[in-house]
Structure formats: C-alpha cells, structure tokens
Write an enzyme that holds these catalytic residues in place. Structure first.
Site, PDB file in Angstrom:
ATOM      1  N   THR A  96      47.553   5.442 -15.763  1.00 29.54           N
ATOM      2  CA  THR A  96      48.357   5.518 -14.296  1.00 29.54           C
ATOM      3  C   THR A  96      49.180   4.223 -14.409  1.00 29.54           C
ATOM      4  O   THR A  96      50.130   4.016 -13.546  1.00 29.54           O
ATOM      5  CB  THR A  96      47.267   5.293 -12.995  1.00 29.54           C
ATOM      6  OG1 THR A  96      46.102   4.333 -13.563  1.00 29.54           O
ATOM      7  CG2 THR A  96      46.794   6.676 -12.549  1.00 29.54           C
ATOM      8  N   ILE A 119      56.730  -0.704  -3.770  1.00 28.66           N
ATOM      9  CA  ILE A 119      56.429   0.086  -5.038  1.00 28.66           C
ATOM     10  C   ILE A 119      56.245  -1.074  -6.114  1.00 28.66           C
ATOM     11  O   ILE A 119      57.330  -1.676  -6.319  1.00 28.66           O
ATOM     12  CB  ILE A 119      57.524   1.104  -5.281  1.00 28.66           C
ATOM     13  CG1 ILE A 119      57.566   2.203  -4.368  1.00 28.66           C
ATOM     14  CG2 ILE A 119      57.183   1.603  -6.589  1.00 28.66           C
ATOM     15  CD1 ILE A 119      56.531   2.887  -3.907  1.00 28.66           C
ATOM     16  N   PRO A 127      58.521   0.614 -10.054  1.00 27.77           N
ATOM     17  CA  PRO A 127      58.988   1.813  -9.893  1.00 27.77           C
ATOM     18  C   PRO A 127      59.016   2.851 -11.111  1.00 27.77           C
ATOM     19  O   PRO A 127      58.886   3.921 -10.720  1.00 27.77           O
ATOM     20  CB  PRO A 127      60.485   1.493  -9.684  1.00 27.77           C
ATOM     21  CG  PRO A 127      60.286   0.053  -9.060  1.00 27.77           C
ATOM     22  CD  PRO A 127      59.047  -0.711  -9.755  1.00 27.77           C
ATOM     23  N   LYS A 128      58.666   2.219 -12.190  1.00 28.38           N
ATOM     24  CA  LYS A 128      58.794   3.295 -13.408  1.00 28.38           C
ATOM     25  C   LYS A 128      57.455   3.725 -13.585  1.00 28.38           C
ATOM     26  O   LYS A 128      57.168   5.136 -13.677  1.00 28.38           O
ATOM     27  CB  LYS A 128      59.016   2.125 -14.697  1.00 28.38           C
ATOM     28  CG  LYS A 128      59.132   3.114 -16.089  1.00 28.38           C
ATOM     29  CD  LYS A 128      59.776   2.423 -17.329  1.00 28.38           C
ATOM     30  CE  LYS A 128      59.737   3.193 -18.372  1.00 28.38           C
ATOM     31  NZ  LYS A 128      60.304   2.413 -19.518  1.00 28.38           N
ATOM     32  N   GLU A 153      48.401  10.516  -5.715  1.00 26.78           N
ATOM     33  CA  GLU A 153      48.115  11.718  -5.146  1.00 26.78           C
ATOM     34  C   GLU A 153      49.051  12.001  -4.394  1.00 26.78           C
ATOM     35  O   GLU A 153      48.984  13.375  -4.032  1.00 26.78           O
ATOM     36  CB  GLU A 153      46.612  11.637  -4.249  1.00 26.78           C
ATOM     37  CG  GLU A 153      45.720  11.200  -5.329  1.00 26.78           C
ATOM     38  CD  GLU A 153      44.310  10.956  -4.924  1.00 26.78           C
ATOM     39  OE1 GLU A 153      43.299  11.320  -5.587  1.00 26.78           O
ATOM     40  OE2 GLU A 153      43.849  10.670  -3.499  1.00 26.78           O
TER      41      GLU A 153
HETATM   42 MO1  MOS Z   1      40.797  10.920  -7.602  1.00 25.62          MO
HETATM   43  S1  MOS Z   1      40.175  12.928  -7.129  1.00 25.62           S
HETATM   44  O1  MOS Z   1      39.998  10.107  -6.281  1.00 25.62           O
HETATM   45  O2  MOS Z   1      40.475  10.511  -9.184  1.00 25.62           O
END
Ligand code: MOS
Length: 738
Positions: free
Chosen positions: A475, A622, A625-626, A698
């Site tokens: 992430t 944010i 942003p990337k 999410e």
């Molecule tokens: Mo997320 S479903 O809380 O990794």
C-alpha cells in the site's frame, strides 16, 4: 499522546514532504527482486526443511484413519505430522474461529490434516500424495439460499446496539410511500486472490520461536499464534517486512504459520511452508456471499422517507456476518429506517475480512437500489443522491460528520466525467455493435484512528531511523511513514530509514487493515516525533514550543543549529503512541466518493467491456497522492472484478469452492480497463488525527460494483441484481435490433 481534541495547526501542515506525490521508497527493492518475501529469507535461514500441507478431501465429518507409512518412507521425508497427533483442535487464536489443525473432526473442505516435511519442496509434495485418509462423511450445509429461511438475527458487531436498529416507523411509512423500491440483490463468495500465497518460515531457539511470515497485523498474529501453540506471546517474534498482497486474507494466522512452527519444533530444524495456490482458496478465508433486501420509500420529489436494508450471510459456527448493512445507517437521510442481518451456519470454509468487509458488498446492493429509485422517480441518479445527503448521522442527529463532501464528489465527478451526455433512457446509445451505458454510485467507508506507536532514533550522522510493527501490504506504508518523519523533523526523505514488520517494534493495533493503517500509523509516528523534537530542542537549548525544524536545522528566531548537533555520543531515541477514540464518539468519521463508469456491451455476444472509470474521493488529507491514487485504482479494478467476473463457484453437494486457482477464478487485468482516473478533494479533517488524514484503500472499492451494474443497465435496459453480471444473465434479454 492522547488525541481527544481537534488538531490545531501543526508541523505537518507545512506540507513540504507530506501531501506530495512520492514514489515508493522500497520500490527498487521489489522491482529488482531484492525485497525478501515470506518464503525467501535464504540469507537468514539458509537450510530449512520444506513442509507441504495436506488438506481434507471432505467438507464435513471426521477422519476414521490415516495411513502415513508410505509417506514417511518416501525419498527425503523427515517427518509427517497429522491432525490425529492432537486429540482436539489447537486453541483458537484471537478472531480466528475455523479451526486450523488438530483432532479428527472436519469442519470444511481442505482443512489442514497433515504436514509432510522433507529435504526439498518436491519431495514433500510427492510424499503428501502418499498420505491415505479414510473419512466418515457427515451431511453438511452448503447452500446459503436454502439455509436462509430459518436463521436467527446476527448479533450486532457494535455491542452497544440491538440487532435490529430502527428509527421512526419504517413499515408504516414505507407502506404509504408514493414511490418505492423493494428488491433483492445477491453477492457471491469471493477470494482475495493476492499474488503471494500464504507462506511462513519458523525457527526455534529453545522455547523461543521466530517466524518470517506474510501477515498484515503482527500484534494480532503474535497473540493468535501464542494461543494456538499455548506458549507465552513474548516467546514469539514475527517478521513480515514485505507482503505480496493480502486484502484481509492475511489479517489472521492460517495453517502455514501454525504448521511451520509445529513442524520446526518436531524436527529441531527450521521449516518453511507455503500454501499451494489450489489450496489457498478452500483452506483460508474468503468474502462470504450475501443475499440483501433493500426497500426505499420516497416522496414524488425524491426525498427518501423510509430506508430498510436486510442482509443474510453464512459462515462456520462462531463466525461473523458480512456487515453489509452498515453504510445504510449513515449514507442517506430518511426519518424512518431499519437495518438488520441474519447469519446462517454453513459448512463452507471460513468467511472473514476481505477489502472493505461489509460496505463493499452492501454498497453493491444499496447503490443499485438508488439507481432503480431514480429511474422510477424520473430524477437524475446524481441529483437523487445529492437531494438525500445528510451532514449528520441519520440515526443520531446530534452527531455530525467530521467532514463530509459527498455532494462535491458527485458534482465534480459528473462534470469531469461528462455525465450530462448520458441518455437516461436505457438501451439507446449505440456505436456499431456496442451498446454504451454510463452509471454512477456513491462511495462510502468509515474511518477510525486506532492505537499506534513508533520509535524514532536520531543518529549523529543526522539519519533518522523509524521502527514500528506496522506492515506494508503493498500500500505504501514505508513511504508515507518516511514522509511523516521527514516533515516532522525537517529533513529530506533520503535521510530517513523505515523499519517495519517486526513484532518486537512498537505496536500499531490495526496493522494493515480496515483502511486504518495510513492514518493510525503515521499518527503514532507523529507522536514519537513530537517527543523527539522536544528532546532535540532541549539538548540544543531551545524552547521546544518555539523551535522550528526545516532543512536539517533547528531554529528559533535567527539562531539556527544543525539537527544532528543534538546528538552527543549515543543516538537520541523517542517512542510514543497515539490514542484516539473520543472524537469518534462526538463525530462520525467517514470517507466518501463518487464512482462513475462507462461500459460497452456487445449486442451480439453480450460481452461487457469497461470503457472509462472515474473516482472522486473525499478522504481527509492525502498524505501521498501517488500512493493513494494507486490504492484507489487498485480498488476500482477489484470493483470491476466484483461487478463482472469474480465468483467462487460453490459445489452444493460436496461443499467446496470449485474454481480454486487463478486460471478459473477470474480477476481483471490492465487490458480490461483502458481508462481510470482519480480525483482527491483533499479536505484535511482535524477530527481524524494530527495528520488530518483518513484511509483510502477500501473507499476505492465501495460503490464501484454498483456504478458498473448501473452502467450495464443504462447500456442494455436489462437490470441484473445478482453479481457478478455475466452475460448468461442478460444475453437473451438484449434488444433485438442487431
Ligand atoms: Mo482489510 S479486509 O481490513 O485487510
């Protein structure tokens, strides 16, 4: 540091490093193969033995007998552990409920029943095929639709609330409503389908266990593993520096970790275990299917007067429900409302968290229902959502949203997407053989600040080193933490080293999950940096309240000293954590989006192609942003899968997911989506944390599926309410105008 009053102006606001599009600092390690994933770490554990997991061939019943004589005699085999070595299942780790190993009872297909350990992976795999097991099969429940008739209400995950949440009088107001929708929508079982399968290496030193794993949450992982192995948590250390995707599937320990630990103990040598891909889907967790009924009542001018959302889901005994009704409590105003869930006991594998558990599925139903209502009312679906916006929690009106800019998301999105060109009458727009349609949906996902800590160390060289047990599941955690430390201490990014994924480091409660990680982990580091700034200022004889940190220097007035001068001989170390929770009670903290999609449906074959997608997001400040854009684009892609492709096919006779590999469980790829765009509104939220940030990982998924479903309807005039929207569900209903 307690965070219980809104953040004032603080050093992050300077936005010299935070808020700038920044490439991944660990990207070069990943792209060159230098980043070790869980099954690697050859330099640290040079000669492990290899474990191969054997799974149950039945879904329900018990094992009568296991014959491991041939497996043990096979070339290279060192040991074979079986579930019958234990009289009962190993104790359950926290938030695990499907059992991982131990005992003769079988609760689901591909439950781990043996570990074959050999000198090589191939020898272990070959010998695993020689384990012979006799079962006594019991009847199981595998069909959610059939079981759904007579099941109890699911307990509310929020224990302060009753299982049925009601405001006003839904039934009577809905009955009298002039315009209404009453429809049932279904979402299928889905798999995380992350690139890296679950894998672990375990090594014992006396009674101390070290694990190299692929786990999203090391705090949780350590406690769960300690429970399963019945050893004290302080005897366990987990490393998970790089994770090849998880999406919730690696929030909890699975058979690979437990069996690697048991195997290593049994043979007195490190053992590595990866779950073979065809085993992952039925052995580990999945997003459970839902059946959802949405009822909306409105006045003729489009004001919602009554909202009801009911969802049914199935799971293993003791499991929880997919909380698909949660967003419906907060998204739209309406004086009369009800939400509730039911939970059927099923004997399919364990259902558990998958990216945006609850909202991802719930929005797929609610946001088609809103489209259906807009059509009935003859109101533009963007306008209908704007008309029913609320700035307060509709169940608890004295509780305002901390920040909520859904209306702006919808307005900006419709402008940028060219929504005014959409023909509201479906099945009208044709380009050669293609029927073209546009769809919209709102996006919604809650945001929280959970306890998170960090240690930050300033060395004589001026280098900063950060340690937390936070993980980077792909992430961008490494990068946003580096940005935070650089901003706080006034240094450039290349002066910061981030060490993550070690359970001995200060704790981030959420790990990478629930889109909590970015806001929480950077806030924990913020707290540690506040302490370090104070220590540095005091060492240099500055008043900490007046000192500014910039360009590698600390200054007050016109006196300016290099940061590194604060370090005498020993490095300066500061550790702290952030604790929120108070402002969550006073303010509803959520993230918002608008999702727009354009699809083309082949009028002859029914093939659906994505043409364009746009997300406009309101998720606080944010940080990068990337990285945030990548998160949203990835989530939108997952939304395409949920809308059009992804479904675990249940064998309702024998109780397993049939398509248990990446050849038959289809997910979208680059070539499926020619154009995706993301816009961030970037409203810092001073109630969310000192970072004034929220999560995005999410949000980007919630609503996408419905936007695509609505676009397919706009293209074809055929309303499909059962996901995924595959051509068999509408081909015979396409306009006969070819
Ligand atoms: Mo997320 S479903 O809380 O990794």
């Amino acid at each position: 540091m307690k965070f219980d009053t809104p953040a004032g102006a603080n050093p992050i606001d300077k936005l010299k490093v935070v808020g700038r599009a920044t490439s991944r600092i660990e990207g070069k390690y990943k792209t060159t193969g230098a980043a070790p994933y869980a099954y690697e770490h050859q330099e640290i554990v040079p000669a492990p033995a290899y474990g191969f997991v054997v799974g149950s061939a039945i879904a329900k019943g018990r094992i009568a007998h296991m014959d491991i004589v041939d497996a043990k005699a096979a070339p290279g085999v060192i040991a074979v552990l079986t579930t019958l070595d234990y009289s009962t299942p190993l104790p359950l780790g926290w938030l695990n409920f499907a059992h991982l190993f131990g005992g003769a009872q079988i609760a689901h297909y591909h439950q781990a029943i043996a570990l074959v350990i050999a000198e090589t992976f191939e020898q272990a795999r070959a010998a695993a095929a020689l384990v012979r097991t006799e079962y006594v099969r019991a009847p199981g429940k595998f069909d959610l639709a059939r079981e759904s008739a007579s099941v109890p209400l699911a307990p509310n995950t929020d224990k302060t609330k009753p299982p049925i949440e009601t405001v006003g009088n839904f039934e009577s107001v809905f009955a009298a409503a002039l315009v209404k929708i009453d429809q049932t929508y279904t979402t299928p079982d889905e798999s995380h389908a992350m690139m890296e399968p679950h894998a672990s290496i375990a090594a014992w030193d006396g009674d101390k266990l070290t694990v190299w794993g692929s786990l999203q949450n090391l705090f949780l992982g350590k406690l769960s593993l300690a429970t399963a192995l019945s050893i004290p948590p302080q005897n366990i250390r987990i490393h998970s520096p790089y994770i090849g995707g998880g999406f919730g599937g690696k929030l909890f320990i699975r058979a690979d970790v437990v069996l690697a630990a048991l195997g290593a103990k049994a043979i007195g040598r490190p053992v590595k275990v990866a779950l073979a891909r065809p085993f992952v889907i039925n052995n580990t967790t999945h997003r459970p299917a839902t059946i959802q009924r949405v009822r909306l009542g409105a006045t003729r001018d489009g004001r919602l007067t009554a909202i009801s959302h009911f969802s049914i889901c199935g799971n293993q005994p003791g499991g929880s429900s997919e909380t698909a009704v949660d967003q419906t409590k907060l998204l739209y105003a309406a004086p009369n409302r009800e939400t509730y869930m039911k939970l059927a006991v099923l004997d399919l594998p364990e259902g558990n968290a998958m990216r945006a558990p609850g909202e991802a599925s719930g929005m797929m139903a609610l946001e088609i229902a809103m489209d259906e209502l807009a059509e009935k009312l003859g109101i533009d679906p963007v306008e209908l959502r704007i008309l029913n916006d609320t700035q307060v929690d509709p169940q608890n009106p004295q509780r305002a949203f901390s920040e909520r800019h859904l209306v702006e998301c919808l307005r900006v999105g419709s402008e940028r997407f060219g929504w005014s060109k959409r023909n509201p009458k479906p099945g009208q727009v044709r380009e050669g053989r293609w029927l073209i349609g546009m769809g919209v949906a709102a996006g919604f996902r809650n945001s929280f600040l959970v306890k998170a800590g960090a240690r930050v160390c300033l060395e004589k060289s001026g280098r900063l080193t950060v340690e937390t047990n936070m993980t980077d599941v792909g992430t961008g955690s490494y990068t946003i933490l580096a940005q935070t430390a650089a901003e706080m201490m006034g240094v450039s990014l290349d002066k910061v080293t981030i060490n993550l994924g070690d359970s001995d480091f200060p704790m981030v409660g959420c790990g990478s999950g629930g889109q909590l990680g970015a806001n929480s982990s950077t806030s924990g580091l913020y707290a540690a940096c506040v302490k370090l700034r104070k220590a540095v200022a005091e060492r240099l004889g500055f008043n900490p309240a007046e000192a500014t940190f910039a360009d590698g220097k600390v200054s007050v007035g016109n006196r300016s000293v290099p940061l590194a001068q604060a370090v005498a001989t020993e490095p300066l170390v500061a550790e702290d954590s952030i604790e929120g929770g108070v402002l969550d009670k006073t303010y509803q903290q959520s993230t918002f989006a608008s999702h727009f999609a354009e699809v083309a449906v082949d009028i002859y074959t029914g093939e659906t192609r994505m043409r364009r997608m746009l997300a406009v997001c309101d998720a606080g400040r944010i940080i990068n942003p990337k990285a945030a854009r990548s998160q949203i684009i990835g989530a939108m892609t997952m939304g395409v899968g949920a809308a059009l492709m992804e479904e675990l096919a249940v064998d309702k006779r024998f109780g397993f997911f049939v398509n248990h590999d990446l050849a038959s469980y289809e997910v979208p790829v680059h070539g499926d989506i020619p154009e995706q765009e993301v816009i961030f509104l970037d409203y810092p939220d001073d109630k969310s944390s000192p970072m004034k940030a929220k999560g995005v990982g999410e949000l980007g998924l919630c609503g996408v599926g419905a936007a695509i479903a609505n676009a397919v309807y706009n293209a074809t005039g055929v309303r499909v309410r059962d996901y995924p929207i595959t051509l068999d569900k509408y081909l015979d209903k396409l306009p006969q105008v070819a």
